[in-house]
Design an enzyme around this catalytic site. Structure first.
Site, PDB file in Angstrom:
ATOM      1  N   CYS A  47      -1.695   1.602 -15.980  1.00  0.00           N
ATOM      2  CA  CYS A  47      -1.543   0.214 -15.560  1.00  0.00           C
ATOM      3  C   CYS A  47      -0.970  -0.610 -16.707  1.00  0.00           C
ATOM      4  O   CYS A  47      -1.482  -0.558 -17.833  1.00  0.00           O
ATOM      5  CB  CYS A  47      -2.905  -0.333 -15.130  1.00  0.00           C
ATOM      6  SG  CYS A  47      -2.873  -2.078 -14.652  1.00  0.00           S
ATOM      7  N   CYS A  50      -3.884  -3.155 -17.982  1.00  0.00           N
ATOM      8  CA  CYS A  50      -5.114  -2.762 -18.678  1.00  0.00           C
ATOM      9  C   CYS A  50      -5.107  -1.346 -19.243  1.00  0.00           C
ATOM     10  O   CYS A  50      -6.046  -0.956 -19.922  1.00  0.00           O
ATOM     11  CB  CYS A  50      -6.304  -2.931 -17.742  1.00  0.00           C
ATOM     12  SG  CYS A  50      -6.348  -1.735 -16.388  1.00  0.00           S
ATOM     13  N   CYS A  65      13.892   4.858  -2.180  1.00  0.00           N
ATOM     14  CA  CYS A  65      13.502   3.517  -1.725  1.00  0.00           C
ATOM     15  C   CYS A  65      13.799   2.428  -2.752  1.00  0.00           C
ATOM     16  O   CYS A  65      13.806   1.248  -2.420  1.00  0.00           O
ATOM     17  CB  CYS A  65      12.028   3.487  -1.330  1.00  0.00           C
ATOM     18  SG  CYS A  65      10.884   3.609  -2.718  1.00  0.00           S
ATOM     19  N   CYS A  96      -5.038  -1.784  -8.993  1.00  0.00           N
ATOM     20  CA  CYS A  96      -5.781  -1.147 -10.079  1.00  0.00           C
ATOM     21  C   CYS A  96      -7.240  -1.573  -9.957  1.00  0.00           C
ATOM     22  O   CYS A  96      -7.539  -2.769  -9.937  1.00  0.00           O
ATOM     23  CB  CYS A  96      -5.206  -1.581 -11.427  1.00  0.00           C
ATOM     24  SG  CYS A  96      -6.163  -0.966 -12.832  1.00  0.00           S
ATOM     25  N   CYS A  99      -8.532  -3.773 -13.191  1.00  0.00           N
ATOM     26  CA  CYS A  99      -8.176  -5.164 -13.484  1.00  0.00           C
ATOM     27  C   CYS A  99      -7.657  -5.917 -12.260  1.00  0.00           C
ATOM     28  O   CYS A  99      -7.232  -7.064 -12.391  1.00  0.00           O
ATOM     29  CB  CYS A  99      -7.131  -5.214 -14.590  1.00  0.00           C
ATOM     30  SG  CYS A  99      -5.531  -4.542 -14.108  1.00  0.00           S
ATOM     31  N   HIS A 102      -1.993  -5.923  -8.703  1.00  0.00           N
ATOM     32  CA  HIS A 102      -1.210  -5.442  -7.559  1.00  0.00           C
ATOM     33  C   HIS A 102      -0.207  -4.437  -8.116  1.00  0.00           C
ATOM     34  O   HIS A 102       0.534  -4.732  -9.048  1.00  0.00           O
ATOM     35  CB  HIS A 102      -0.478  -6.603  -6.891  1.00  0.00           C
ATOM     36  CG  HIS A 102       0.540  -6.162  -5.894  1.00  0.00           C
ATOM     37  ND1 HIS A 102       0.196  -5.732  -4.633  1.00  0.00           N
ATOM     38  CD2 HIS A 102       1.886  -6.072  -5.980  1.00  0.00           C
ATOM     39  CE1 HIS A 102       1.303  -5.403  -3.974  1.00  0.00           C
ATOM     40  NE2 HIS A 102       2.340  -5.604  -4.776  1.00  0.00           N
ATOM     41  N   HIS A 105       2.400  -0.477  -2.596  1.00  0.00           N
ATOM     42  CA  HIS A 105       1.842  -0.105  -1.292  1.00  0.00           C
ATOM     43  C   HIS A 105       1.921   1.403  -1.107  1.00  0.00           C
ATOM     44  O   HIS A 105       2.709   2.072  -1.772  1.00  0.00           O
ATOM     45  CB  HIS A 105       2.606  -0.804  -0.165  1.00  0.00           C
ATOM     46  CG  HIS A 105       2.412  -2.282  -0.162  1.00  0.00           C
ATOM     47  ND1 HIS A 105       3.180  -3.137  -0.915  1.00  0.00           N
ATOM     48  CD2 HIS A 105       1.491  -3.055   0.470  1.00  0.00           C
ATOM     49  CE1 HIS A 105       2.767  -4.373  -0.743  1.00  0.00           C
ATOM     50  NE2 HIS A 105       1.744  -4.367   0.094  1.00  0.00           N
ATOM     51  N   ASP A 109       5.077   8.146   4.843  1.00  0.00           N
ATOM     52  CA  ASP A 109       6.385   8.768   5.036  1.00  0.00           C
ATOM     53  C   ASP A 109       6.834   9.581   3.826  1.00  0.00           C
ATOM     54  O   ASP A 109       8.019   9.781   3.585  1.00  0.00           O
ATOM     55  CB  ASP A 109       7.437   7.706   5.375  1.00  0.00           C
ATOM     56  CG  ASP A 109       7.609   6.661   4.284  1.00  0.00           C
ATOM     57  OD1 ASP A 109       6.894   6.732   3.253  1.00  0.00           O
ATOM     58  OD2 ASP A 109       8.454   5.768   4.453  1.00  0.00           O
ATOM     59  N   ARG A 118       3.457   8.341   0.367  1.00  0.00           N
ATOM     60  CA  ARG A 118       4.402   7.791  -0.620  1.00  0.00           C
ATOM     61  C   ARG A 118       3.771   6.540  -1.210  1.00  0.00           C
ATOM     62  O   ARG A 118       3.690   5.501  -0.573  1.00  0.00           O
ATOM     63  CB  ARG A 118       5.737   7.451   0.027  1.00  0.00           C
ATOM     64  CG  ARG A 118       6.709   6.745  -0.941  1.00  0.00           C
ATOM     65  CD  ARG A 118       8.085   6.518  -0.330  1.00  0.00           C
ATOM     66  NE  ARG A 118       8.051   5.767   0.899  1.00  0.00           N
ATOM     67  CZ  ARG A 118       8.276   4.441   1.002  1.00  0.00           C
ATOM     68  NH1 ARG A 118       8.545   3.723  -0.071  1.00  0.00           N
ATOM     69  NH2 ARG A 118       8.233   3.843   2.181  1.00  0.00           N
ATOM     70  N   CYS A 120       4.395   3.727  -3.229  1.00  0.00           N
ATOM     71  CA  CYS A 120       5.580   2.976  -3.626  1.00  0.00           C
ATOM     72  C   CYS A 120       5.125   1.899  -4.602  1.00  0.00           C
ATOM     73  O   CYS A 120       4.504   0.910  -4.195  1.00  0.00           O
ATOM     74  CB  CYS A 120       6.228   2.391  -2.372  1.00  0.00           C
ATOM     75  SG  CYS A 120       7.749   1.511  -2.686  1.00  0.00           S
TER      76      CYS A 120
END
Length: 132
Positions: A47, A50, A65, A96, A99, A102, A105, A109, A118, A120
């Site tokens: 991450c 953190c 993608c 995470c 902490c 974000h 997602h 697929d 996956r 992503c």
């Protein structure tokens, strides 16, 4: 049990810079194909906020993608998954656990021979460390 990391928004912004702050702390998304990529060879991804362990290079694959994609988190990774209904969609957000950053997602697929998922993940949410 993972130790929880908390900081003020000002501290996160100073540590991360504008783009990584917007992505990790405000659930924004970096533009596809905008991250310069990561070095070749075996290693781990942590991450950017953190340092918690998240993914290994062995689970990374090229999905096309525009964001780093993984088939699974690292064993014992600090990964949380939550329902995200923003933007008129129902998706599974990846965060995470240490902490609350974000990360991106997860979708169903991915490569079928590797479990079909996956993850992503925004490149600015990750730090790559090569194995020595």
């Amino acid at each position: 049990m993972t130790d929880k990391v908390t900081k003020t928004e000002a501290e996160w912004l100073e540590q991360l810079g504008e783009l990584a702050f917007r992505v990790t702390r405000q659930a924004a998304t970096e533009r596809p194909h905008s991250h310069p990529g990561f070095p070749q060879g075996p290693g781990s991804f942590t991450c950017a906020c953190c340092g918690a362990a998240l993914f290994t290079k062995g689970e990374k694959f090229e999905s096309g993608c525009g964001w780093p994609s993984f088939t699974a988190p690292a064993q014992g990774a600090a990964i949380g998954e939550h329902t995200d209904t923003s933007h008129g969609m129902v998706r599974t957000e990846v965060t995470c656990d240490s902490c609350a950053a974000h990360l991106g997602h997860v979708f169903n697929d991915g490569p079928r021979d590797r479990g079909g998922l996956r993850y992503c993940i925004n490149g600015v949410a990750l730090v790559f460390t090569p194995y020595e």
